[in-house]
Each structure stands twice: as C-alpha cells, then as structure tokens.
Design an enzyme around this catalytic site. Structure first.
Site, PDB file in Angstrom:
ATOM      1  N   GLU A 104       0.817  -1.217   0.000  1.00  0.00           N
ATOM      2  CA  GLU A 104       0.000   0.000   0.000  1.00  0.00           C
ATOM      3  C   GLU A 104       0.853   1.270   0.000  1.00  0.00           C
ATOM      4  O   GLU A 104       0.314   2.369   0.130  1.00  0.00           O
ATOM      5  CB  GLU A 104      -0.958   0.000   1.199  1.00  0.00           C
ATOM      6  CG  GLU A 104      -2.057  -1.048   1.060  1.00  0.00           C
ATOM      7  CD  GLU A 104      -3.162  -0.906   2.094  1.00  0.00           C
ATOM      8  OE1 GLU A 104      -4.250  -1.452   1.845  1.00  0.00           O
ATOM      9  OE2 GLU A 104      -2.960  -0.262   3.133  1.00  0.00           O
ATOM     10  N   HIS A 126      -2.348  -6.265   8.852  1.00  0.00           N
ATOM     11  CA  HIS A 126      -2.557  -7.268   7.808  1.00  0.00           C
ATOM     12  C   HIS A 126      -1.193  -7.871   7.471  1.00  0.00           C
ATOM     13  O   HIS A 126      -0.560  -7.528   6.476  1.00  0.00           O
ATOM     14  CB  HIS A 126      -3.199  -6.667   6.552  1.00  0.00           C
ATOM     15  CG  HIS A 126      -4.656  -6.367   6.714  1.00  0.00           C
ATOM     16  ND1 HIS A 126      -5.131  -5.140   7.119  1.00  0.00           N
ATOM     17  CD2 HIS A 126      -5.749  -7.153   6.543  1.00  0.00           C
ATOM     18  CE1 HIS A 126      -6.460  -5.174   7.177  1.00  0.00           C
ATOM     19  NE2 HIS A 126      -6.856  -6.379   6.833  1.00  0.00           N
ATOM     20  N   GLU A 195     -10.276  -8.279  14.210  1.00  0.00           N
ATOM     21  CA  GLU A 195     -11.342  -9.146  13.680  1.00  0.00           C
ATOM     22  C   GLU A 195     -11.036 -10.617  13.929  1.00  0.00           C
ATOM     23  O   GLU A 195     -11.319 -11.485  13.110  1.00  0.00           O
ATOM     24  CB  GLU A 195     -11.578  -8.845  12.192  1.00  0.00           C
ATOM     25  CG  GLU A 195     -12.062  -7.421  11.946  1.00  0.00           C
ATOM     26  CD  GLU A 195     -12.318  -7.078  10.481  1.00  0.00           C
ATOM     27  OE1 GLU A 195     -12.176  -7.969   9.620  1.00  0.00           O
ATOM     28  OE2 GLU A 195     -12.647  -5.914  10.202  1.00  0.00           O
ATOM     29  N   TRP A 200     -11.529 -15.215   8.715  1.00  0.00           N
ATOM     30  CA  TRP A 200     -10.988 -14.910   7.394  1.00  0.00           C
ATOM     31  C   TRP A 200      -9.506 -14.556   7.425  1.00  0.00           C
ATOM     32  O   TRP A 200      -8.902 -14.331   6.396  1.00  0.00           O
ATOM     33  CB  TRP A 200     -11.796 -13.803   6.728  1.00  0.00           C
ATOM     34  CG  TRP A 200     -12.163 -12.656   7.630  1.00  0.00           C
ATOM     35  CD1 TRP A 200     -11.432 -11.561   7.930  1.00  0.00           C
ATOM     36  CD2 TRP A 200     -13.388 -12.520   8.362  1.00  0.00           C
ATOM     37  NE1 TRP A 200     -12.108 -10.738   8.800  1.00  0.00           N
ATOM     38  CE2 TRP A 200     -13.318 -11.302   9.094  1.00  0.00           C
ATOM     39  CE3 TRP A 200     -14.546 -13.314   8.480  1.00  0.00           C
ATOM     40  CZ2 TRP A 200     -14.348 -10.863   9.910  1.00  0.00           C
ATOM     41  CZ3 TRP A 200     -15.561 -12.876   9.305  1.00  0.00           C
ATOM     42  CH2 TRP A 200     -15.461 -11.665  10.001  1.00  0.00           C
ATOM     43  N   GLU A 303     -13.527   0.017  13.087  1.00  0.00           N
ATOM     44  CA  GLU A 303     -13.923   0.009  11.669  1.00  0.00           C
ATOM     45  C   GLU A 303     -15.436  -0.072  11.610  1.00  0.00           C
ATOM     46  O   GLU A 303     -16.041  -0.860  12.336  1.00  0.00           O
ATOM     47  CB  GLU A 303     -13.374  -1.207  10.919  1.00  0.00           C
ATOM     48  CG  GLU A 303     -11.973  -1.110  10.414  1.00  0.00           C
ATOM     49  CD  GLU A 303     -11.612  -2.309   9.535  1.00  0.00           C
ATOM     50  OE1 GLU A 303     -12.369  -2.604   8.580  1.00  0.00           O
ATOM     51  OE2 GLU A 303     -10.580  -2.950   9.796  1.00  0.00           O
ATOM     52  N   TRP A 343     -13.598   2.915   6.388  1.00  0.00           N
ATOM     53  CA  TRP A 343     -12.486   2.373   5.605  1.00  0.00           C
ATOM     54  C   TRP A 343     -12.140   3.285   4.433  1.00  0.00           C
ATOM     55  O   TRP A 343     -12.656   4.376   4.279  1.00  0.00           O
ATOM     56  CB  TRP A 343     -12.829   0.953   5.169  1.00  0.00           C
ATOM     57  CG  TRP A 343     -11.617   0.089   4.971  1.00  0.00           C
ATOM     58  CD1 TRP A 343     -11.255  -0.577   3.843  1.00  0.00           C
ATOM     59  CD2 TRP A 343     -10.603  -0.225   5.938  1.00  0.00           C
ATOM     60  NE1 TRP A 343     -10.093  -1.282   4.034  1.00  0.00           N
ATOM     61  CE2 TRP A 343      -9.658  -1.073   5.318  1.00  0.00           C
ATOM     62  CE3 TRP A 343     -10.383   0.153   7.273  1.00  0.00           C
ATOM     63  CZ2 TRP A 343      -8.523  -1.567   5.969  1.00  0.00           C
ATOM     64  CZ3 TRP A 343      -9.258  -0.332   7.933  1.00  0.00           C
ATOM     65  CH2 TRP A 343      -8.352  -1.172   7.288  1.00  0.00           C
ATOM     66  N   ARG A 344     -11.294   2.847   3.582  1.00  0.00           N
ATOM     67  CA  ARG A 344     -10.602   3.682   2.604  1.00  0.00           C
ATOM     68  C   ARG A 344     -11.438   4.023   1.385  1.00  0.00           C
ATOM     69  O   ARG A 344     -12.357   3.288   1.004  1.00  0.00           O
ATOM     70  CB  ARG A 344      -9.324   2.977   2.144  1.00  0.00           C
ATOM     71  CG  ARG A 344      -9.594   1.646   1.450  1.00  0.00           C
ATOM     72  CD  ARG A 344      -8.312   0.899   1.146  1.00  0.00           C
ATOM     73  NE  ARG A 344      -8.612  -0.349   0.441  1.00  0.00           N
ATOM     74  CZ  ARG A 344      -7.900  -0.825  -0.570  1.00  0.00           C
ATOM     75  NH1 ARG A 344      -6.860  -0.173  -1.013  1.00  0.00           N
ATOM     76  NH2 ARG A 344      -8.230  -1.964  -1.146  1.00  0.00           N
TER      77      ARG A 344
END
Length: 395
Positions: A104, A126, A195, A200, A303, A343-344
């Site tokens: 990113e 992440h 999370e 996930w 978030e 978020w973005r």
C-alpha cells in the site's frame, strides 16, 4: 471555530470531572498499558479518555494516501477535506504500508504530516501468514487472508516464530523512526490482529483457540514494548461486533488489561433494511464503553461501514451517517465511544481490487444520491469532531 471551542471546553471539563469522579478505576490505573509510554503517548491516552462522552472523533483509513477526488497522495489532500473543508481527526493506515513489500506504499511522511496537523494516527494489522512464509512454495499464497492456521506456529518455539518476529522488527523500526521535525516520537494506536472472532485471517477463531490467540496478542505487545523498546504505541483490541453484545463474548479472546489501551470492535452492515444492524452497533458501542470505563481504558469503533459487496454493487444509504450518529447519540453509554473510523476510498485497480469508498465525495454520483448531503450533515453536528476541531492533543 465554534466546534473547536466546544471541543476545548469539553476536554478541560473532562479533566476536572475525571479528577473528581468517585468509583471506577483508581487514579493509578488511569495510565497506558505500557508503563514506559512516552509523554506524548500518555497525553494521547488521557485525551481520548477525557473525550469519551464529549464528542466522537471521525476517522478514515488512508485519509491522505488514497482517494477519488485527490490528485496527490503526499499527505496534503483528502476526499474528506474536499467534501467538508476539513480532514479526519483520526488517520488510519496499515502494516501493509510498513512491512515489506509495503503493497500500500510507504506512509511515513504522510503520517508525520497528519501528526503535525494535530491529528491522531492508528495502524491496523494485515501481516502475511508467517507459517506459509516459513514454508515457502506451499499453497496458498500467504497473505493475511491465507487461513492456514498459524497462531501456534508464530508463538515462541513455533516453526514460524522467526518469520513473525521479523514482521514485528520491521514495525518496530518504523515506529522508532516515526518522529516529528523536533525529534518527538509520534504516538500511534496499534490495532493488534483485529477481527479475530471471524475466520478470514490466519489468526481467526477457526484458526486458533482463545488461549493461543491471547498468547500471540500478549507476545506481540511484550515484544514491541519490551524487546524492541517501542514506547509510542497505544494498543487496541478489536474483534467483530457480537450478536448479541455480551461481556462474556467479548472477554473470550480478550488478552487482558495489561496489554490493551483501547477496547473496540469492527462492524459492517447492509445498505438497506439496516435498522437491526444499527441497533446492534449501538449495543456493541455501549458494551465497549461499559467495559472500558470499568477498566480505565478507551472505547472506540475501530472500523465501521456498509459492507463491501454492497458498496461494490453500487448500493447506498443516503442517511447512513445520520442514522449512525443518531444510534450512538441516543444511548447514554454508546455515545461515549471516543472515535469511529470508516475504511478507505480507493479507485478500481488499487492493490488489484474493486473500487471502495466509505467517505462520500464531491463527485456527481454522491451529489445526486444525497450521500454527500448526508455526510455534510454528520460533519456539521456539534457532536462530531474533525481535525480542526481538536484541541492540543499531545501537550
């Protein structure tokens, strides 16, 4: 200016009330989890605690480094500023901008500009799957979304421990070098392995027992502040919103007060027929506030937004921001969350993905749909705080 004056008065009043309040944690408990936290990091901790109940800070992921209406990502422009004439109060970024290969893009200079603008910085996690990285050549590819169980392997003595500490070494180096022009170490809220109650990510509920997850969270904090000497971090714990929102559910994987400064949650919901979802957001906000107040911590929504598939399908709710604010303000506990972050805003093709945007823009489709009007109403409310509304946070 009027909003800023109210924020200053509220912060000063909060200082007085914190000193006079009876019950709850002792004054000695009202301190960051890191006993060696820097002066500015302690100031951020106390500001956010005092802020609870006196206005909600608005945050945005990649505030100045991704957007649909900006022509530079050098930290001087944002979709938020273009929409309402002010930047977000909380600037969100990720380890994807810190740990190699930094897909990113490096955000060091932009984070420094955000701090010097008086804003607050938060970093989410992440990290690539360390076990897959340790066993290179295996399938799947090893991103955060590689659900090969890796928590036990990342702990001391595990097959992937050296890979995991290698990630943390890069994060620590970034944190130690993140300094203002005067040499001040810039405070950061680090959201550790978020999370985790979903499945996930490689650290998720199906990938680890509660004790394994708590051990890795604790190791991460201890390694950064103890082994690497990072003392400009506050640490956030942020599972998914619970249905129903109960303290027992929240505590199942909660690592403990010694390792946490911010009790938060993440929540995404539908673009339509969302009354039950907003009620659940209110319930979870009230839960983290109650728990944070009892522990001398900070409560937040780390978030929040309309779920990504609905966004990608072009669905929207032109009262979403007002509904959210109404849900929070109407409950005496929920209204005390210190900040929330959406978020973005990213055009199609960024990181190979579909278009994402959670802050309405000045583009024609947002004007026509009424989503820009909705966001501007949210901004104008005296209970929301943006960058220029902040008093001196770090003093």
């Amino acid at each position: 200016m009027q909003k800023m004056q109210k924020a200053v008065i509220a912060a000063l009043l909060g200082l007085v009330l914190t000193g006079c309040a009876s019950g709850g944690p002792s004054p000695e408990a009202l301190a960051p989890a890191d006993p060696a936290a820097t002066t500015q990091t302690r100031a951020l901790f106390h500001f956010l605690r005092r802020q609870m109940g006196r206005g909600i800070l608005f945050g945005h992921q990649h505030e100045t480094t991704q957007g649909l209406t900006i022509d530079t990502t050098d930290g001087t422009q944002s979709d938020t500023d273009n929409a309402v004439g002010d930047f977000a109060a909380v600037y969100g970024w990720d380890t994807l901008s810190i740990v190699a290969p930094k897909i990113e893009g490096d955000i060091t200079e932009q984070a420094i500009k955000a701090y010097e603008r008086g804003g607050i910085i938060t970093i989410s996690t992440h990290l690539d799957n360390p076990l897959t990285e340790a066993q290179k050549g295996t399938f799947p590819t090893g991103t955060s979304w590689d659900t090969t169980p890796a928590v036990e392997a990342a702990l001391p003595g595990g097959e992937a421990h050296e890979v995991y500490t290698g990630y943390l070494d890069q994060l620590a180096q970034w944190a130690l070098n993140l300094r203002a022009e005067d040499g001040t170490a810039i405070p950061v809220i680090y959201r550790v392995l978020h999370e985790n109650t979903g499945s996930w990510f490689w650290w998720g509920a199906d990938q680890s027992t509660p004790e394994q997850y708590k051990a890795l969270y604790r190791f991460t904090v201890d390694y950064l502040r103890g082994e690497k000497g990072v003392h400009n971090f506050l640490y956030a714990y942020s599972p998914n919103a619970f249905w129903p929102a109960t303290e027992a559910a929240y505590e199942e994987r909660y690592p403990g007060d010694q390792w946490v400064d911010v009790l938060a949650f993440d929540a995404y919901g539908p673009a339509s027929d969302n009354a039950d979802w907003f009620q659940n957001v209110q319930d979870n906000a009230a839960l983290v506030v109650r728990m944070a107040e009892a522990r001398g911590k900070i409560a937040a929504i780390a978030e929040i937004g309309i779920r990504a598939p609905d966004i990608e399908a072009g669905q929207y709710d032109n009262r979403w921001y007002r509904k959210l604010l109404e849900a929070l303000k109407s409950d005496e506990q929920a209204r005390k969350v210190a900040y929330l972050l959406v978020w973005r805003n990213a055009p199609e093709g960024v990181d190979g993905g579909k278009p994402h945007y959670w802050v309405p823009t000045t583009l024609p489709h947002d004007r026509e749909r009424g989503t820009l009007e909705d966001f501007r109403a949210f901004y104008q409310d005296d209970f929301t705080l943006f960058n220029s509304d902040l008093p001196e946070v770090y003093n």
